[in-house]
Write an enzyme that holds these catalytic residues in place. Structure first.
Site, short mmCIF file in Angstrom:
data_model
loop_
_atom_site.label_atom_id
_atom_site.label_comp_id
_atom_site.label_asym_id
_atom_site.label_seq_id
_atom_site.Cartn_x
_atom_site.Cartn_y
_atom_site.Cartn_z
CG HIS A 154 -2.19 0.76 1.02
ND1 HIS A 154 -2.30 1.81 0.13
CD2 HIS A 154 -3.42 0.64 1.60
CE1 HIS A 154 -3.53 2.31 0.17
NE2 HIS A 154 -4.23 1.62 1.04
CG ASP A 388 -9.23 -9.71 -21.77
OD1 ASP A 388 -8.60 -10.78 -21.68
OD2 ASP A 388 -9.98 -9.44 -22.73
#
Length: 445
Positions: A154, A388
């Site tokens: 993070h 994708d």
């Protein structure tokens, strides 16, 4: 469910990259100093005989390419001479793991966040590897489906920055030729200079930033369970319309957050504590477009910050439309402009100057949020389903686990036309059971 690790390796950038150190802003220092675990689930779309489905070789080749522009993620979390965290661009690479399981995707259920889901599907850094900034695990299931588990530190990237990285990696992987026009066009050049979020000199704090004040917490963390509560498009529209009362129609965000806040207060039984009992709603906001000028597209770092609204519990649970509660949510976010964000950055700089060890001592810490409070993070508008890799978009994307009780994520479904929104909730088991009942009962009103 058993998962077997097949192979682990480090993937480095395919070309030489700069070696230097990157200064971290105070917003970087005040997020959780750990990896954010997410999972992407893909169902097999081609024939079972397609051996190239989610080929690790294709994924690693594309990862090597994307690490050229995103080279800081191949570095390590380090410290400067004063102990302030920074990113050392060493080019050591990211961890890539392949695994397999005799289970099926359906055996994972609704994929509600849990420690087990994270343990099985997302690589974890041991103490020796804690400074690695990005780790990935591809797990192949008996049914032919695949899960990509991602763990990006993070401190290195917030949600949008991490998505930029993964989605660019996926776009490059779709170009199976390796170096064609598609790959070149896919690369979203990240903006690496975080000094855009440096405090002013001298600082000028013009707002009260109570969200960053040290408040007394509720002691030790309570055990909690997590659940996914889906809301249909019809339920959302009804909530937005009914919640407005005689006024204008509510936005999805304000309506759902107000609904969740009210339901949480009821499920936790906060009203019995007395009419003067208070509850605070924390929200995470993005500074990118709130600043003037806005941060550059592709900003690689943390631009998120906390905002909050506070109220008497009695006002939140009062009978009637959600409009009054939604007003509190709207008021808390309406003021978050350039002046507010700059004031916050200055406030954090003053906090760091007063802290033991200076900026090196500026961190989120182990504060435990009181059970009277709630923290909502919205993923609305984020490109969650764009990863994708050449075999179709993910059927599911979400957090692998949640950190504490009272944390809520708003996660949109895939843009398949159904308009669904998932409310992902972490709460102590008794309150969570009541929350589920109240959540849907209130939607019928």
């Amino acid at each position: 469910m058993a998962v077997e690790i097949v192979k682990s390796s480090m993937v480095t950038a395919g070309e030489a990259t700069p070696e230097h150190r990157i200064w971290l802003s105070n917003l970087d220092l005040l997020v959780a100093r750990s990896h954010t675990p997410t999972v992407y689930v893909y169902r097999r779309t081609g024939p079972d005989s397609d051996a190239a489905f989610f080929s690790p070789d294709v994924l690693k080749a594309a990862l090597s390419k994307v690490l050229v522009p995103f080279y800081p993620l191949a570095g390590r979390l380090a410290q400067d001479s004063a102990g302030r965290p920074e990113i050392s661009c060493t080019g050591e690479g990211v961890l890539f793991v392949t695994a397999r399981s005799g289970a099926t995707i359906d055996d994972l259920g609704d994929l509600a966040p849990s420690d087990e889901l994270r343990r099985m599907l997302v690589p974890a850094a041991d103490v020796a590897a804690a400074s690695i900034l990005a780790m990935f695990q591809v797990t192949f299931f008996r049914c032919g489906g695949v899960c990509l588990g991602a763990a990006i530190h993070h401190t290195a990237a917030d949600g949008l920055a991490a998505l930029d990285f993964v989605n660019t990696w996926a776009a490059i992987a779709r170009d199976v030729a390796g170096d064609g026009e598609a790959a070149a066009a896919a690369v979203q050049r990240p903006w690496l200079d975080r000094t855009l979020l440096r405090a002013r000199s001298p600082p000028a704090v013009r707002f009260d930033h109570a969200e960053y004040s040290r408040r007394r917490g509720g002691g030790s963390k309570l055990p909690f369970d997590s659940a996914i509560l889906p809301m249909s498009k019809n339920q959302l529209n009804a909530l937005k319309g009914a919640g407005a009362g005689a006024g204008k129609r509510l936005s999805t965000f304000t309506a759902v957050v107000a609904h969740v806040w009210r339901c949480a207060c009821k499920a936790r039984g906060l009203a019995v504590a007395g009419t003067e009992a208070a509850t605070r709603l924390y929200m995470t906001a993005d500074a990118r477009t709130r600043l003037h000028p806005p941060l550059p597209r592709g900003y690689l770092g943390n631009a998120i910050f906390r905002a909050s609204a506070v109220s008497k519990v009695s006002d939140i649970v009062a009978a009637g439309p959600l409009g009054a509660v939604a007003e509190k949510v709207s008021a808390a976010t309406a003021r978050l402009d350039d002046g507010y964000v700059r004031s916050l950055l200055d406030h954090l700089e003053q906090t760091a100057a007063a802290a033991s060890g200076g900026a090196a001592g500026l961190r989120k810490g182990e504060w435990v949020m009181p059970e009277s409070d709630l923290w909502v993070i919205s993923w609305q508008g984020l490109p969650l389903y764009d990863a994708d890799f050449g075999w179709g978009r993910p059927a599911f994307m979400g957090r692998a686990c949640l950190q504490f009780s009272g944390l809520v994520y708003l996660v949109p479904g895939r843009d398949d036309g159904d308009g669904r929104l998932d409310v992902v909730v972490a709460m102590d088991p008794e309150s969570l059971a009541k929350f589920k009942d109240v959540f849907y009962e209130e939607l019928k009103c």
